[in-house]
Write a protein that holds these residues in place. Structure first.
Motif, PDB file in Angstrom:
ATOM      1  N   SER A   1     -11.256 -85.862   9.425  1.00  0.00           N
ATOM      2  CA  SER A   1     -10.521 -85.167   8.372  1.00  0.00           C
ATOM      3  C   SER A   1      -9.414 -86.034   7.781  1.00  0.00           C
ATOM      4  CB  SER A   1      -9.920 -83.863   8.908  1.00  0.00           C
ATOM      5  OG  SER A   1      -8.975 -84.118   9.926  1.00  0.00           O
ATOM      6  N   LEU A   2      -9.190 -85.839   6.504  1.00  0.00           N
ATOM      7  CA  LEU A   2      -8.090 -86.454   5.766  1.00  0.00           C
ATOM      8  C   LEU A   2      -7.213 -85.328   5.250  1.00  0.00           C
ATOM      9  CD1 LEU A   2      -6.917 -89.114   4.564  1.00  0.00           C
ATOM     10  CD2 LEU A   2      -8.256 -88.606   2.503  1.00  0.00           C
ATOM     11  N   GLN A   3      -5.915 -85.357   5.580  1.00  0.00           N
ATOM     12  CA  GLN A   3      -5.022 -84.252   5.231  1.00  0.00           C
ATOM     13  C   GLN A   3      -3.749 -84.769   4.564  1.00  0.00           C
ATOM     14  OE1 GLN A   3      -3.272 -80.118   7.085  1.00  0.00           O
ATOM     15  NE2 GLN A   3      -3.886 -81.703   8.527  1.00  0.00           N
ATOM     16  N   TYR A   4      -3.348 -84.053   3.522  1.00  0.00           N
ATOM     17  CA  TYR A   4      -2.057 -84.303   2.882  1.00  0.00           C
ATOM     18  C   TYR A   4      -1.123 -83.142   3.199  1.00  0.00           C
ATOM     19  CZ  TYR A   4       1.628 -84.378  -0.607  1.00  0.00           C
ATOM     20  OH  TYR A   4       2.855 -84.360  -1.217  1.00  0.00           O
ATOM     21  N   VAL A   5       0.081 -83.466   3.662  1.00  0.00           N
ATOM     22  CA  VAL A   5       1.116 -82.472   3.956  1.00  0.00           C
ATOM     23  C   VAL A   5       2.342 -82.827   3.124  1.00  0.00           C
ATOM     24  CG1 VAL A   5       2.532 -81.387   5.714  1.00  0.00           C
ATOM     25  CG2 VAL A   5       0.238 -82.211   6.296  1.00  0.00           C
ATOM     26  N   SER A   6       2.745 -81.928   2.242  1.00  0.00           N
ATOM     27  CA  SER A   6       3.852 -82.217   1.329  1.00  0.00           C
ATOM     28  C   SER A   6       5.189 -82.014   2.022  1.00  0.00           C
ATOM     29  CB  SER A   6       3.773 -81.302   0.102  1.00  0.00           C
ATOM     30  OG  SER A   6       4.266 -80.004   0.412  1.00  0.00           O
ATOM     31  N   PRO A   7       6.259 -82.593   1.486  1.00  0.00           N
ATOM     32  CA  PRO A   7       7.603 -82.207   1.931  1.00  0.00           C
ATOM     33  C   PRO A   7       7.926 -80.809   1.414  1.00  0.00           C
ATOM     34  CG  PRO A   7       7.743 -83.690   0.060  1.00  0.00           C
ATOM     35  CD  PRO A   7       6.282 -83.614   0.425  1.00  0.00           C
ATOM     36  N   SER A   8       9.052 -80.270   1.836  1.00  0.00           N
ATOM     37  CA  SER A   8       9.475 -78.954   1.383  1.00  0.00           C
ATOM     38  C   SER A   8      10.196 -79.077   0.040  1.00  0.00           C
ATOM     39  CB  SER A   8      10.395 -78.302   2.413  1.00  0.00           C
ATOM     40  OG  SER A   8      10.896 -77.073   1.946  1.00  0.00           O
ATOM     41  N   PHE A   9       9.758 -78.272  -0.914  1.00  0.00           N
ATOM     42  CA  PHE A   9      10.423 -78.199  -2.215  1.00  0.00           C
ATOM     43  C   PHE A   9      11.106 -76.843  -2.320  1.00  0.00           C
ATOM     44  CE2 PHE A   9       6.682 -80.928  -2.794  1.00  0.00           C
ATOM     45  CZ  PHE A   9       7.289 -82.088  -3.261  1.00  0.00           C
ATOM     46  N   ASN A  10      12.409 -76.804  -1.952  1.00  0.00           N
ATOM     47  CA  ASN A  10      13.153 -75.538  -1.955  1.00  0.00           C
ATOM     48  C   ASN A  10      12.455 -74.464  -1.129  1.00  0.00           C
ATOM     49  OD1 ASN A  10      15.208 -76.511  -3.726  1.00  0.00           O
ATOM     50  ND2 ASN A  10      13.829 -76.192  -5.467  1.00  0.00           N
ATOM     51  N   GLY A  11      11.921 -74.888   0.023  1.00  0.00           N
ATOM     52  CA  GLY A  11      11.259 -73.957   0.929  1.00  0.00           C
ATOM     53  C   GLY A  11       9.765 -73.847   0.756  1.00  0.00           C
ATOM     54  N   LEU A  12       9.209 -74.422  -0.319  1.00  0.00           N
ATOM     55  CA  LEU A  12       7.778 -74.333  -0.595  1.00  0.00           C
ATOM     56  C   LEU A  12       7.081 -75.616  -0.155  1.00  0.00           C
ATOM     57  CD1 LEU A  12       5.491 -72.646  -1.956  1.00  0.00           C
ATOM     58  CD2 LEU A  12       5.999 -73.911  -4.062  1.00  0.00           C
ATOM     59  N   SER A  13       5.952 -75.497   0.553  1.00  0.00           N
ATOM     60  CA  SER A  13       5.220 -76.664   1.025  1.00  0.00           C
ATOM     61  C   SER A  13       3.718 -76.449   0.841  1.00  0.00           C
ATOM     62  CB  SER A  13       5.529 -76.949   2.493  1.00  0.00           C
ATOM     63  OG  SER A  13       5.197 -75.830   3.304  1.00  0.00           O
ATOM     64  N   LEU A  14       2.992 -77.554   0.829  1.00  0.00           N
ATOM     65  CA  LEU A  14       1.545 -77.538   0.594  1.00  0.00           C
ATOM     66  C   LEU A  14       0.862 -78.406   1.634  1.00  0.00           C
ATOM     67  CD1 LEU A  14      -1.074 -77.204  -1.264  1.00  0.00           C
ATOM     68  CD2 LEU A  14      -0.316 -79.333  -2.358  1.00  0.00           C
ATOM     69  N   ALA A  15      -0.329 -77.975   2.070  1.00  0.00           N
ATOM     70  CA  ALA A  15      -1.180 -78.792   2.926  1.00  0.00           C
ATOM     71  C   ALA A  15      -2.613 -78.669   2.421  1.00  0.00           C
ATOM     72  CB  ALA A  15      -1.099 -78.346   4.378  1.00  0.00           C
ATOM     73  N   ALA A  16      -3.326 -79.792   2.346  1.00  0.00           N
ATOM     74  CA  ALA A  16      -4.718 -79.797   1.899  1.00  0.00           C
ATOM     75  C   ALA A  16      -5.511 -80.751   2.779  1.00  0.00           C
ATOM     76  CB  ALA A  16      -4.817 -80.217   0.434  1.00  0.00           C
ATOM     77  N   LEU A  17      -6.643 -80.277   3.286  1.00  0.00           N
ATOM     78  CA  LEU A  17      -7.465 -81.054   4.214  1.00  0.00           C
ATOM     79  C   LEU A  17      -8.900 -81.100   3.729  1.00  0.00           C
ATOM     80  CD1 LEU A  17      -7.499 -80.971   8.067  1.00  0.00           C
ATOM     81  CD2 LEU A  17      -9.612 -80.388   6.854  1.00  0.00           C
ATOM     82  N   TYR A  18      -9.523 -82.277   3.857  1.00  0.00           N
ATOM     83  CA  TYR A  18     -10.956 -82.432   3.598  1.00  0.00           C
ATOM     84  C   TYR A  18     -11.585 -83.162   4.774  1.00  0.00           C
ATOM     85  CZ  TYR A  18     -15.385 -84.114   1.814  1.00  0.00           C
ATOM     86  OH  TYR A  18     -16.721 -84.392   1.669  1.00  0.00           O
ATOM     87  N   SER A  19     -12.699 -82.644   5.264  1.00  0.00           N
ATOM     88  CA  SER A  19     -13.432 -83.290   6.344  1.00  0.00           C
ATOM     89  C   SER A  19     -14.846 -83.598   5.882  1.00  0.00           C
ATOM     90  CB  SER A  19     -13.493 -82.381   7.579  1.00  0.00           C
ATOM     91  OG  SER A  19     -14.369 -82.918   8.554  1.00  0.00           O
ATOM     92  N   THR A  20     -15.273 -84.838   6.105  1.00  0.00           N
ATOM     93  CA  THR A  20     -16.633 -85.224   5.739  1.00  0.00           C
ATOM     94  C   THR A  20     -17.656 -84.628   6.694  1.00  0.00           C
ATOM     95  OG1 THR A  20     -16.436 -87.240   7.063  1.00  0.00           O
ATOM     96  CG2 THR A  20     -15.846 -87.387   4.730  1.00  0.00           C
ATOM     97  N   SER A  21     -17.249 -84.338   7.939  1.00  0.00           N
ATOM     98  CA  SER A  21     -18.152 -83.761   8.938  1.00  0.00           C
ATOM     99  C   SER A  21     -17.297 -83.168  10.052  1.00  0.00           C
ATOM    100  CB  SER A  21     -19.097 -84.829   9.499  1.00  0.00           C
ATOM    101  OG  SER A  21     -19.935 -84.301  10.501  1.00  0.00           O
ATOM    102  N   TYR A  22     -16.824 -81.938   9.854  1.00  0.00           N
ATOM    103  CA  TYR A  22     -15.854 -81.364  10.778  1.00  0.00           C
ATOM    104  C   TYR A  22     -16.446 -81.117  12.155  1.00  0.00           C
ATOM    105  CZ  TYR A  22     -17.829 -76.638  10.402  1.00  0.00           C
ATOM    106  OH  TYR A  22     -18.653 -75.559  10.464  1.00  0.00           O
ATOM    107  N   ALA A  23     -17.783 -80.936  12.235  1.00  0.00           N
ATOM    108  CA  ALA A  23     -18.435 -80.730  13.525  1.00  0.00           C
ATOM    109  C   ALA A  23     -18.897 -82.042  14.141  1.00  0.00           C
ATOM    110  CB  ALA A  23     -19.628 -79.793  13.372  1.00  0.00           C
ATOM    111  N   ASP A  24     -18.676 -83.161  13.410  1.00  0.00           N
ATOM    112  CA  ASP A  24     -19.060 -84.493  13.873  1.00  0.00           C
ATOM    113  C   ASP A  24     -20.549 -84.572  14.159  1.00  0.00           C
ATOM    114  OD1 ASP A  24     -18.344 -87.132  14.303  1.00  0.00           O
ATOM    115  OD2 ASP A  24     -18.136 -86.870  16.464  1.00  0.00           O
ATOM    116  N   SER A  25     -21.364 -83.969  13.291  1.00  0.00           N
ATOM    117  CA  SER A  25     -22.811 -83.999  13.467  1.00  0.00           C
ATOM    118  C   SER A  25     -23.406 -85.157  12.678  1.00  0.00           C
ATOM    119  CB  SER A  25     -23.425 -82.673  13.001  1.00  0.00           C
ATOM    120  OG  SER A  25     -23.104 -82.422  11.645  1.00  0.00           O
ATOM    121  N   GLU A  26     -24.632 -85.526  13.051  1.00  0.00           N
ATOM    122  CA  GLU A  26     -25.319 -86.636  12.403  1.00  0.00           C
ATOM    123  C   GLU A  26     -26.692 -86.208  11.916  1.00  0.00           C
ATOM    124  OE1 GLU A  26     -25.505 -89.844  15.169  1.00  0.00           O
ATOM    125  OE2 GLU A  26     -23.368 -90.349  14.984  1.00  0.00           O
ATOM    126  N   THR A  27     -27.195 -86.921  10.913  1.00  0.00           N
ATOM    127  CA  THR A  27     -28.551 -86.690  10.418  1.00  0.00           C
ATOM    128  C   THR A  27     -29.548 -87.309  11.395  1.00  0.00           C
ATOM    129  OG1 THR A  27     -28.632 -88.766   9.164  1.00  0.00           O
ATOM    130  CG2 THR A  27     -27.659 -86.848   8.074  1.00  0.00           C
TER     131      THR A  27
END
Length: 308
Positions: free
Chosen positions: A147-173
């Motif tokens: 997974s690749l995740q971005y976690v923002s700093p706090s902007f007057n109490g508001l924050s954001l987090a966004a995550l993307y995983s290419t294969s969260y179960a770590d499975s293969e073809t």
């Protein structure tokens, strides 16, 4: 007939600081933190009863950062589950990542809790105990691999987090390549102000053991005023052709070193599964023995429908 389970836990929790007060070994380049959470649990499910010792998400972690320049740091964390009741565990079994941090926030790559999973922490007064809200809200609580995740700093109490995983179960073809059919996207928002804490997240993922997709949304709130804290949570899960709503409320009252707690969590039936509803009521009391040591007791009543 419904299945019922009654659980009573008596436990002690010892926390080695996990934030700014973690023990520094080589300055901020290496810090050690952890948590010891062990309990004696008695469980009666109307058929059997048993007394068991449990190690509840106990952990040991190492983290650090190295300055690249005045505005950019390289950072890492390695966290492992520790099994005190049975002994033995693997390495880096919990949140483990490497990344970059600065005024822009953090960009992290590795094995990480999703923003949707983290929403529950805003609400749950009995996390990692017999009364954990996950006993009812037991879907879409992922720690995503790759997974690749971005976690923002706090902007007057508001924050954001966004995550993307290419294969969260770590499975293969079949050809041995990473299977992108198990990819995941999760995004969350948080807000804190004057005792109020809000969290909301949405997640879309391929189910780990089937071709069905998971779409999930969760929102939670907690508000502290004086000695009282109240909270609420709601989630909606779509799993293939099935969907289900779940919700919960709780309250806590603190007086001196003692905190009294109550929490109720319930889930509706899955659309295509009769008698698949459930509910849970938990009563508990915490006693703060020292800054990082707590003794607690919890009594939990869990009731599931026959289809669960």
């Amino acid at each position: 007939m419904s299945r019922k389970a009654l659980a009573l836990a008596v436990a002690a929790t010892l926390t080695v600081p996990a934030t700014a007060s973690a023990y520094e070994v080589v300055g901020k380049q290496l810090e050690i933190y952890g948590k010891v959470h062990v309990s004696a649990d008695f469980v009666d499910n109307d058929t059997d009863s048993e007394l068991a010792l449990a190690s509840n998400s106990s952990r040991l972690g190492f983290k650090g950062l190295t300055a690249i320049n005045d505005n950019l740091d390289a950072l890492y964390q390695i966290e492992s589950k520790i099994v005190f009741d049975e002994g033995g565990t693997e390495f880096a079994t919990r949140n483990t990542f490497v990344g970059l941090g600065g005024d822009f926030g953090k960009v992290l790559f590795g094995y990480q809790d999703t923003p949707l999973k983290n929403v529950r922490g805003t609400f749950d007064l009995f996390g990692d105990t017999v009364g954990d809200a996950r006993n009812i809200m037991n879907e879409a609580n992922f720690r995503a691999r790759n997974s690749l995740q971005y976690v923002s700093p706090s902007f007057n109490g508001l924050s954001l987090a966004a995550l993307y995983s290419t294969s969260y179960a770590d499975s293969e073809t079949d050809e041995g390549l990473e299977d992108n059919d198990t990819q995941m996207f999760s995004v969350g928002l948080g807000y804190e102000l004057n005792g109020l804490e809000l969290a909301a997240a949405y997640e879309s993922a391929d189910a780990e053991l089937s071709a069905n997709e998971i779409d999930a949304a969760r929102i939670a709130a907690s508000y502290g005023f004086g000695p009282f804290t109240v909270g609420a949570i709601y989630e909606q899960i779509d799993l293939g052709d099935d969907s289900r709503d779940a919700y919960g409320v709780n309250a806590a009252y603190k007086t001196g070193p003692t905190t009294f707690k109550v929490q109720y969590v319930a889930a509706d039936e899955w659309d295509n599964i009769a008698d698949s509803d459930g509910s849970q009521l938990t009563l508990g009391v915490d006693y703060k023995l020292a800054k990082h040591t707590t003794l607690y007791g919890a009594y939990n009543i869990l009731e599931n429908g026959d289809g669960t």
